[in-house]
Design a protein around this motif. Sequence first.
Motif, PDB file in Angstrom:
ATOM      1  N   THR A  30      60.492 108.778 114.334  1.00  0.00           N
ATOM      2  CA  THR A  30      61.268 109.736 115.104  1.00  0.00           C
ATOM      3  C   THR A  30      62.519 110.106 114.310  1.00  0.00           C
ATOM      4  OG1 THR A  30      62.572 108.050 116.238  1.00  0.00           O
ATOM      5  CG2 THR A  30      60.463 108.676 117.243  1.00  0.00           C
ATOM      6  N   LEU A  31      63.175 111.172 114.742  1.00  0.00           N
ATOM      7  CA  LEU A  31      64.439 111.532 114.102  1.00  0.00           C
ATOM      8  C   LEU A  31      65.471 110.412 114.251  1.00  0.00           C
ATOM      9  CD1 LEU A  31      64.958 115.338 114.871  1.00  0.00           C
ATOM     10  CD2 LEU A  31      64.906 114.260 112.621  1.00  0.00           C
ATOM     11  N   GLN A  32      65.442 109.730 115.403  1.00  0.00           N
ATOM     12  CA  GLN A  32      66.378 108.631 115.614  1.00  0.00           C
ATOM     13  C   GLN A  32      66.114 107.490 114.634  1.00  0.00           C
ATOM     14  OE1 GLN A  32      69.138 108.426 117.923  1.00  0.00           O
ATOM     15  NE2 GLN A  32      69.488 106.860 116.364  1.00  0.00           N
ATOM     16  N   GLN A  33      64.860 107.165 114.411  1.00  0.00           N
ATOM     17  CA  GLN A  33      64.524 106.107 113.456  1.00  0.00           C
ATOM     18  C   GLN A  33      64.940 106.490 112.038  1.00  0.00           C
ATOM     19  OE1 GLN A  33      60.366 105.950 114.630  1.00  0.00           O
ATOM     20  NE2 GLN A  33      60.610 103.831 115.340  1.00  0.00           N
ATOM     21  N   LEU A  34      64.699 107.756 111.677  1.00  0.00           N
ATOM     22  CA  LEU A  34      65.114 108.214 110.362  1.00  0.00           C
ATOM     23  C   LEU A  34      66.637 108.189 110.242  1.00  0.00           C
ATOM     24  CD1 LEU A  34      64.457 109.384 107.603  1.00  0.00           C
ATOM     25  CD2 LEU A  34      64.356 111.656 108.643  1.00  0.00           C
ATOM     26  N   SER A  35      67.308 108.535 111.334  1.00  0.00           N
ATOM     27  CA  SER A  35      68.769 108.486 111.360  1.00  0.00           C
ATOM     28  C   SER A  35      69.269 107.060 111.129  1.00  0.00           C
ATOM     29  CB  SER A  35      69.288 109.014 112.701  1.00  0.00           C
ATOM     30  OG  SER A  35      70.669 108.799 112.843  1.00  0.00           O
ATOM     31  N   ASP A  36      68.657 106.108 111.808  1.00  0.00           N
ATOM     32  CA  ASP A  36      69.065 104.703 111.672  1.00  0.00           C
ATOM     33  C   ASP A  36      68.866 104.195 110.242  1.00  0.00           C
ATOM     34  OD1 ASP A  36      69.651 104.739 114.361  1.00  0.00           O
ATOM     35  OD2 ASP A  36      67.757 103.802 114.974  1.00  0.00           O
ATOM     36  N   GLU A  37      67.761 104.618 109.611  1.00  0.00           N
ATOM     37  CA  GLU A  37      67.433 104.130 108.271  1.00  0.00           C
ATOM     38  C   GLU A  37      68.259 104.809 107.185  1.00  0.00           C
ATOM     39  OE1 GLU A  37      65.423 101.700 107.302  1.00  0.00           O
ATOM     40  OE2 GLU A  37      64.883 101.174 109.351  1.00  0.00           O
ATOM     41  N   SER A  38      68.646 106.064 107.418  1.00  0.00           N
ATOM     42  CA  SER A  38      69.344 106.835 106.380  1.00  0.00           C
ATOM     43  C   SER A  38      70.850 106.922 106.594  1.00  0.00           C
ATOM     44  CB  SER A  38      68.769 108.249 106.310  1.00  0.00           C
ATOM     45  OG  SER A  38      69.000 108.946 107.536  1.00  0.00           O
ATOM     46  N   ASN A  39      71.326 106.437 107.774  1.00  0.00           N
ATOM     47  CA  ASN A  39      72.755 106.514 108.119  1.00  0.00           C
ATOM     48  C   ASN A  39      73.257 107.950 108.198  1.00  0.00           C
ATOM     49  OD1 ASN A  39      73.203 103.665 108.271  1.00  0.00           O
ATOM     50  ND2 ASN A  39      73.266 103.588 106.025  1.00  0.00           N
ATOM     51  N   LEU A  40      72.384 108.851 108.627  1.00  0.00           N
ATOM     52  CA  LEU A  40      72.738 110.247 108.853  1.00  0.00           C
ATOM     53  C   LEU A  40      72.487 110.569 110.320  1.00  0.00           C
ATOM     54  CD1 LEU A  40      71.053 111.804 105.687  1.00  0.00           C
ATOM     55  CD2 LEU A  40      73.495 111.399 106.017  1.00  0.00           C
TER      56      LEU A  40
END
Length: 233
Positions: A30-40
């Motif tokens: 999800t976008l949230q998971q990608l956000s958590d992993e990339s710090n964006l």
Amino acid sequence: MSSRTARAAAEAETKVGALIRARRKQLGLTLQQLSDESNLSVSYLSQVERDHATPTLGSLAGVARALGVGLDYFVAQPRAEDALTRSGTRPQFSISGSTVVYERLGAEFPGNQLSSFILTVPPGYTSETVSHEGEELIYILEGSITQYLDGKAMVMEAGDSLHYRGNTPHAWSNPSDVPARILWTGTLAILNAGGRKASRIELVSPDKSPEDAAPARTKSRKKSKPLQTETKE
């Protein structure tokens, strides 16, 4: 450069946002998971995916790490020679806790959707029951397996194939006393970078080691009994 040439070049150019979205969906993130992993932030990533914002090199590197690819995935054009694999030199993986060996056939290039592996399945192995998006096609190269699809068991031997939707609960086992080799192709990323299982697979029941599986049986065309495992409807 003429306007026609410039327009053709612009149409041929693949947008970074589309590549990020395609890779994210391939991995089931999800976008949230990608956000958590990339710090964006989610809002920023959403704008990038829609090509409403241009990421900096540092931001793009963070996204690449989160998606398990190198930075060149987004900035380099794929070369024809990169798609060639040769027997005996292809990368092989095994997942911790499993005795199945994966031999990677597919290549990584921007926007790719298909994954392909040769699986070597040891005698007595029984897989987990899973469901996921996309589709799968398997072809038996050597030996035999019992494929379970939505509660139905099918004995498959060398030369047999099966094409099915991934959201149908499925599993397979090798009840024989010899290894089986399977050609697997699908729209699912089986492994992330480093040989870890991809996150989009929904586990229905755990796999079993050869010691936990049922005793080996000889090959037969008779219908096998379904796995005695609980599956989600």
